[in-house]
Design an enzyme around this catalytic site. Sequence first.
Site, mmCIF file in Angstrom:
data_model
loop_
_atom_site.group_PDB
_atom_site.id
_atom_site.type_symbol
_atom_site.label_atom_id
_atom_site.label_comp_id
_atom_site.label_asym_id
_atom_site.label_seq_id
_atom_site.Cartn_x
_atom_site.Cartn_y
_atom_site.Cartn_z
ATOM 1 N N PRO A 9 -7.488 -3.752 -6.057
ATOM 2 C CA PRO A 9 -6.634 -2.873 -5.268
ATOM 3 C C PRO A 9 -5.980 -3.402 -4.186
ATOM 4 C CG PRO A 9 -9.137 -2.733 -4.406
ATOM 5 C CD PRO A 9 -8.759 -3.635 -5.741
ATOM 6 N N ALA A 10 -4.997 -2.539 -3.556
ATOM 7 C CA ALA A 10 -4.354 -3.076 -2.473
ATOM 8 C C ALA A 10 -5.224 -3.552 -1.356
ATOM 9 C CB ALA A 10 -3.337 -2.211 -1.997
ATOM 10 N N SER A 11 -4.824 -4.625 -0.768
ATOM 11 C CA SER A 11 -5.743 -4.992 0.415
ATOM 12 C C SER A 11 -5.800 -3.978 1.534
ATOM 13 C CB SER A 11 -5.316 -6.306 1.081
ATOM 14 O OG SER A 11 -5.485 -7.278 0.141
ATOM 15 N N CYS A 14 6.934 6.118 -4.847
ATOM 16 C CA CYS A 14 7.887 5.559 -5.806
ATOM 17 C C CYS A 14 8.850 6.701 -6.389
ATOM 18 C CB CYS A 14 7.602 4.841 -6.905
ATOM 19 S SG CYS A 14 6.166 5.618 -7.656
ATOM 20 N N LEU A 22 7.246 0.224 -11.420
ATOM 21 C CA LEU A 22 7.814 -0.404 -10.632
ATOM 22 C C LEU A 22 8.538 0.632 -9.638
ATOM 23 C CD1 LEU A 22 8.683 -3.508 -12.752
ATOM 24 C CD2 LEU A 22 6.605 -3.029 -11.521
ATOM 25 N N GLU A 76 15.815 0.510 -1.956
ATOM 26 C CA GLU A 76 14.534 1.260 -1.826
ATOM 27 C C GLU A 76 14.127 1.473 -0.483
ATOM 28 O OE1 GLU A 76 10.498 2.726 -4.258
ATOM 29 O OE2 GLU A 76 11.288 0.650 -4.336
#
Length: 474
Positions: free
Chosen positions: A170-172, A278, A245, A378
């Site tokens: 997972p993301a930190s 996203c 992405l 973005e």
Amino acid sequence: MLYMNGEWRPSTSGKMLQVKNPATNELIQEVAYGGAEETREAIQAATDAFSSWKKRTGKERGKYLEKIAALLRERTNEIAIVMTSEMGKPLPEAIREIGIAIDYVDWYAEEAKRVYGDTLTPSHPDKHLMVLKEPVGVTAAITPWNFPIAMITRKLAPALAAGCTVILKPASATPITAIKVFECFHEAELPKGVANLIIGSASEIANEMTSNPEVKKITFTGSTEVGKKLIRDSAQTMKKVSMELGGHAPFIIFEDADLDKAVEGIMLTKFKNCGQTCISTNRIYVSEKVSEECGKRLAERVKNLKIGNGLEAGIDVGPMIDEKALEKVEEHVQDALELNGKLLCGGKRMTLPDLPGSFYEPTVIHGANENMKIITEETFGPVAPIIPFSTEEEVLTKVNHKQYGLASYLYTKDLSRAFRIMRELDYGIIGINDPTPIVAQAPFGGVKESGIGREGGKYGLEEYLEEKFVSIQI
């Protein structure tokens, strides 16, 4: 703690990761921080478990997923508080995300029983031809911080349903939410090694995942830049990959659209999760006949949004995930104003009493153009740029982004126009008069540099299966 081979354990080095609240900058918790060594151990555990897990029936695997879904329901409020504390989204949004995450687990609990092969018409009378569907193997999943539970279940639920074993990184920024999910895995008595959790160094973990030949599949949600690197690295061992992405979603409003509904759609697609999504609206193309009125109505709605700590009641917009994200939004807004964009509301960072976190005012800019960074890059923040257009032909020359092709939105009452535009939009997801098109049973994914593969529905299950052709001479 890390979770490997059915057990909770510290990292080998004893190193810890500090997780902070982006609204208050306060330390929430320290968690174990691993690297390549722990990743190798997790991959080995998943490899050892694969031979028995893949042999279980789809019904058996589905029963485990049913237990996990039930446990997630029981712990929704607990997990939601953790999620809001880690990444800042308002508590009601966190609760809704957990509901979405459960939807995916529920769906694949059922879909596990529906892995079908084929019997082919033989070209010779003495042959029998079959196509079998089998799990691809050990799967490594890397998930982002902006949807810290939905992205986990959208990847792990179909993988487990198909018969794959998994390793999750997972993301930190949001590891505690992942720990809570794995607590449900553990309590559901998922067999040892079937699901493993590694928190730690992104580069070390990803390098081991992509280079280790035991890993047969990489699934990732995140930036296009990182996705390209993972694809390149995975090519060394020819792994199967699926990548969700970056995006740069256009939102098109024609003069015949219900303007109130269109503005509401923008509110839902732009300012939820502080624009850090996203599929967030990035470019709002509005017929010049109604663009001024649209900007006025939108700004009125945006000015009434309440910004603050997502754990407080009545908050609509929380903080940006960190200072770097806030600085990018500042850069894009400043660039737009220097290029003659008209600021209708917002436009600066916020300083809130007792909240030192990274807050930015929800912003509306009218008269945006293709020279602005906010139109070409973005932004990933709470900024809505409006671009007036005159004709259908004109807007069609602008909406298809050269790089991105994830989500798009269209508002019109003209059915023929809706079908014409739908065919021209070069995006994997299209919402027509619908700002929330994402559901568990439908494919989620993009074209061009927005990704490879699909998640959700029967399409998501196929990403974790391989075809085996069998020809029998009889």
